[in-house]
Design an enzyme around this catalytic site. Sequence first.
Site, PDB file in Angstrom:
ATOM      1  N   LYS A   1       0.846  -1.205   0.000  1.00  0.00           N
ATOM      2  CA  LYS A   1       0.000   0.000   0.000  1.00  0.00           C
ATOM      3  C   LYS A   1       0.876   1.248   0.000  1.00  0.00           C
ATOM      4  O   LYS A   1       1.880   1.302   0.720  1.00  0.00           O
ATOM      5  CB  LYS A   1      -0.883   0.022   1.249  1.00  0.00           C
ATOM      6  CG  LYS A   1      -1.955  -1.036   1.254  1.00  0.00           C
ATOM      7  CD  LYS A   1      -2.859  -0.887   2.471  1.00  0.00           C
ATOM      8  CE  LYS A   1      -4.041  -1.836   2.389  1.00  0.00           C
ATOM      9  NZ  LYS A   1      -3.682  -3.246   2.146  1.00  0.00           N
TER      10      LYS A   1
ATOM     11  N   ASP B   1      -2.058  -2.233  -3.836  1.00  0.00           N
ATOM     12  CA  ASP B   1      -3.445  -2.274  -3.359  1.00  0.00           C
ATOM     13  C   ASP B   1      -4.056  -0.888  -3.544  1.00  0.00           C
ATOM     14  O   ASP B   1      -3.345   0.114  -3.571  1.00  0.00           O
ATOM     15  CB  ASP B   1      -3.486  -2.587  -1.853  1.00  0.00           C
ATOM     16  CG  ASP B   1      -3.115  -4.029  -1.524  1.00  0.00           C
ATOM     17  OD1 ASP B   1      -3.098  -4.877  -2.434  1.00  0.00           O
ATOM     18  OD2 ASP B   1      -2.851  -4.298  -0.332  1.00  0.00           O
TER      19      ASP B   1
ATOM     20  N   ARG C   1      -6.157  -5.816 -10.774  1.00  0.00           N
ATOM     21  CA  ARG C   1      -6.929  -6.669  -9.856  1.00  0.00           C
ATOM     22  C   ARG C   1      -8.238  -5.923  -9.601  1.00  0.00           C
ATOM     23  O   ARG C   1      -8.230  -4.813  -9.077  1.00  0.00           O
ATOM     24  CB  ARG C   1      -6.207  -6.868  -8.538  1.00  0.00           C
ATOM     25  CG  ARG C   1      -7.077  -7.594  -7.495  1.00  0.00           C
ATOM     26  CD  ARG C   1      -6.685  -7.273  -6.068  1.00  0.00           C
ATOM     27  NE  ARG C   1      -5.413  -7.815  -5.692  1.00  0.00           N
ATOM     28  CZ  ARG C   1      -4.624  -7.249  -4.767  1.00  0.00           C
ATOM     29  NH1 ARG C   1      -4.988  -6.128  -4.170  1.00  0.00           N
ATOM     30  NH2 ARG C   1      -3.478  -7.790  -4.455  1.00  0.00           N
TER      31      ARG C   1
ATOM     32  N   LYS D   1     -14.368  -5.166  -5.234  1.00  0.00           N
ATOM     33  CA  LYS D   1     -15.563  -4.324  -5.058  1.00  0.00           C
ATOM     34  C   LYS D   1     -15.190  -3.010  -4.376  1.00  0.00           C
ATOM     35  O   LYS D   1     -15.736  -1.966  -4.685  1.00  0.00           O
ATOM     36  CB  LYS D   1     -16.598  -5.060  -4.208  1.00  0.00           C
ATOM     37  CG  LYS D   1     -17.297  -6.178  -4.942  1.00  0.00           C
ATOM     38  CD  LYS D   1     -18.507  -6.668  -4.153  1.00  0.00           C
ATOM     39  CE  LYS D   1     -19.086  -7.914  -4.786  1.00  0.00           C
ATOM     40  NZ  LYS D   1     -20.253  -8.440  -4.048  1.00  0.00           N
TER      41      LYS D   1
HETATM   42  C1  LIG Z   1      -7.422 -10.747  -3.330  1.00  0.00           C
HETATM   43  C2  LIG Z   1      -8.171  -9.542  -2.835  1.00  0.00           C
HETATM   44  C3  LIG Z   1      -7.516  -8.334  -2.785  1.00  0.00           C
HETATM   45  C4  LIG Z   1      -8.189  -7.191  -2.345  1.00  0.00           C
HETATM   46  N1  LIG Z   1      -7.584  -5.963  -2.433  1.00  0.00           N
HETATM   47  C5  LIG Z   1      -8.300  -4.845  -2.160  1.00  0.00           C
HETATM   48  C6  LIG Z   1      -7.774  -3.547  -2.394  1.00  0.00           C
HETATM   49  O1  LIG Z   1      -6.639  -3.376  -2.850  1.00  0.00           O
HETATM   50  N2  LIG Z   1      -8.549  -2.479  -2.085  1.00  0.00           N
HETATM   51  C7  LIG Z   1      -9.831  -2.610  -1.590  1.00  0.00           C
HETATM   52  O2  LIG Z   1     -10.512  -1.605  -1.366  1.00  0.00           O
HETATM   53  N3  LIG Z   1     -10.342  -3.829  -1.368  1.00  0.00           N
HETATM   54  C8  LIG Z   1      -9.625  -4.943  -1.636  1.00  0.00           C
HETATM   55  N4  LIG Z   1     -10.198  -6.177  -1.433  1.00  0.00           N
HETATM   56  C9  LIG Z   1     -11.466  -6.298  -0.657  1.00  0.00           C
HETATM   57  C10 LIG Z   1     -12.686  -6.111  -1.524  1.00  0.00           C
HETATM   58  O3  LIG Z   1     -12.792  -4.779  -1.934  1.00  0.00           O
HETATM   59  C11 LIG Z   1     -13.960  -6.493  -0.750  1.00  0.00           C
HETATM   60  O4  LIG Z   1     -14.105  -5.636   0.356  1.00  0.00           O
HETATM   61  C12 LIG Z   1     -13.985  -7.935  -0.242  1.00  0.00           C
HETATM   62  O5  LIG Z   1     -13.440  -8.805  -1.168  1.00  0.00           O
HETATM   63  C13 LIG Z   1     -15.431  -8.392   0.067  1.00  0.00           C
HETATM   64  O6  LIG Z   1     -16.206  -8.293  -1.077  1.00  0.00           O
HETATM   65  P1  LIG Z   1     -16.645  -9.551  -2.011  1.00  0.00           P
HETATM   66  O7  LIG Z   1     -16.208  -9.221  -3.402  1.00  0.00           O
HETATM   67  O8  LIG Z   1     -16.095 -10.783  -1.493  1.00  0.00           O
HETATM   68  O9  LIG Z   1     -18.213  -9.472  -2.021  1.00  0.00           O
HETATM   69  P2  LIG Z   1     -19.292  -9.420  -0.839  1.00  0.00           P
HETATM   70  O10 LIG Z   1     -20.579  -9.130  -1.501  1.00  0.00           O
HETATM   71  O11 LIG Z   1     -18.838  -8.535   0.266  1.00  0.00           O
HETATM   72  O12 LIG Z   1     -19.281 -10.896  -0.302  1.00  0.00           O
HETATM   73  C14 LIG Z   1     -19.718 -11.998  -1.061  1.00  0.00           C
HETATM   74  C15 LIG Z   1     -19.639 -13.249  -0.185  1.00  0.00           C
HETATM   75  O13 LIG Z   1     -18.277 -13.519   0.129  1.00  0.00           O
HETATM   76  C16 LIG Z   1     -18.135 -13.948   1.463  1.00  0.00           C
HETATM   77  N5  LIG Z   1     -17.350 -12.945   2.226  1.00  0.00           N
HETATM   78  C17 LIG Z   1     -17.001 -11.700   1.795  1.00  0.00           C
HETATM   79  N6  LIG Z   1     -16.257 -11.057   2.735  1.00  0.00           N
HETATM   80  C18 LIG Z   1     -16.152 -11.916   3.764  1.00  0.00           C
HETATM   81  C19 LIG Z   1     -15.505 -11.836   5.027  1.00  0.00           C
HETATM   82  N7  LIG Z   1     -14.834 -10.764   5.416  1.00  0.00           N
HETATM   83  N8  LIG Z   1     -15.597 -12.906   5.866  1.00  0.00           N
HETATM   84  C20 LIG Z   1     -16.267 -14.029   5.492  1.00  0.00           C
HETATM   85  N9  LIG Z   1     -16.892 -14.143   4.305  1.00  0.00           N
HETATM   86  C21 LIG Z   1     -16.843 -13.118   3.452  1.00  0.00           C
HETATM   87  C22 LIG Z   1     -19.522 -14.100   2.009  1.00  0.00           C
HETATM   88  O14 LIG Z   1     -19.931 -15.408   1.750  1.00  0.00           O
HETATM   89  C23 LIG Z   1     -20.313 -13.118   1.185  1.00  0.00           C
HETATM   90  O15 LIG Z   1     -21.669 -13.421   1.102  1.00  0.00           O
HETATM   91  C24 LIG Z   1      -9.538  -7.311  -1.897  1.00  0.00           C
HETATM   92  C25 LIG Z   1     -10.190  -8.531  -1.978  1.00  0.00           C
HETATM   93  C26 LIG Z   1      -9.534  -9.645  -2.455  1.00  0.00           C
HETATM   94  C27 LIG Z   1     -10.290 -10.930  -2.561  1.00  0.00           C
END
Ligand SMILES: Cc1cc2nc3c(=O)[nH]c(=O)nc-3n(C[C@H](O)[C@H](O)[C@H](O)COP(=O)(O)OP(=O)(O)OC[C@H]3O[C@@H](n4cnc5c(N)ncnc54)[C@H](O)[C@@H]3O)c2cc1C
Length: 314
Positions: A102, A136, A187, A190
């Site tokens: 970061k 990130d 990458r 959301k």
């Molecule tokens: C590899 C990776 C790198 C990332 N890098 C960044 C970044 O650089 N900047 C940034 O702002 N965000 C980053 N994120 C986080 C991202 O923005 C989301 O906040 C996070 O991935 C949760 O969103 P989702 O896409 O899984 O969808 P959601 O709609 O939040 O979740 C979908 C489903 O996934 C599961 N889930 C999601 N989160 C969790 C949790 N915390 N614990 C348990 N189950 C969960 C649940 O089953 C949920 O119903 C990253 C995520 C990943 C996977």
Amino acid sequence: MYAASSKALFLALSRSAALKRLASKYGMSKPDSFARRFIAGETIEEAIEAARALQARGLHLTLDYLGESVTSAAEAAAATREYVRLIEVIVASGIERNISLKLTQLGVDVDRATCVDNLRRILDPAQRHGFFVRIDMENSPYTAVTLEVFETMWQQQYRNLGVALQALLYRTENDVRRMNELGARVRLVKGAYKEPAAVAHQHKADVDAAFSQLTRLLLDHGTYPAIATHDERLIEDARAYAQQRGVARDRFEFQMLYGIRRDLQATLLSRGYLMRVYVPFGQEWFPYFMRRLGERPANVSFVIRGILSERKTV
Ligand SMILES: Cc1cc2nc3c(=O)[nH]c(=O)nc-3n(C[C@H](O)[C@H](O)[C@H](O)COP(=O)(O)OP(=O)(O)OC[C@H]3O[C@@H](n4cnc5c(N)ncnc54)[C@H](O)[C@@H]3O)c2cc1C
């Protein structure tokens, strides 16, 4: 709306020094402490061990030395030295050469030139040793500066570098198009931060629709994009679109966070998809951990159960 308000609440709590002290005392103290579900360890050695275990299962990985929002040049220099040491340890260990970082950890709040110098100190040995480095994406006050720093390094011919973009921001479609034009690796996530309505979608359905549309743009025109989500529906959507457009399985990858949806990670792997796990480690795990709680309030009961059972045994 509940998701947005819980995100805001947990982000506010992540700034609480008292809560941080409490969590730090119990969260990682034992092998089964509650924060270990999401954090691979507090030391590089623990992270390497976790990475080895993932690799043995056929998963790819990226290691993230946790830290953010540093306020002095000395702290930024210390984080930079840790990253350089991480590169050396990864090379010696033989695990996959891929790291995430970061810019607020490297001093972008101190001044941009310091941050660029620090980033270069990491990118040079990373490039020499064949690493891929992902920047990130942090909250929206940092979007523009992150992309500017990224492009500065890209123009200086650092090609072992990619960036994360957040589907919740309105500007991201333009940013995806720009990265596609450069041939840079994106990458797609959301977005983990609570953002104002002036810059970002406020409803989950809108964020999901944007994610799906941006996935398509990346699969059609991007360079080895990473679809980073645990959302089964969006993963299914990406798989179906890639198949329909004849995008081969080695031209993109899925990514998930350490400890989240391990079942789905295994399923995608068994179906022949590239699956990368983001492996965070280090002592500064509290803000990262709080973002994970805010994403899924059900995680809180898991943590409370952990704290209660540890207090009984301390
Ligand atoms: C590899 C990776 C790198 C990332 N890098 C960044 C970044 O650089 N900047 C940034 O702002 N965000 C980053 N994120 C986080 C991202 O923005 C989301 O906040 C996070 O991935 C949760 O969103 P989702 O896409 O899984 O969808 P959601 O709609 O939040 O979740 C979908 C489903 O996934 C599961 N889930 C999601 N989160 C969790 C949790 N915390 N614990 C348990 N189950 C969960 C649940 O089953 C949920 O119903 C990253 C995520 C990943 C996977």
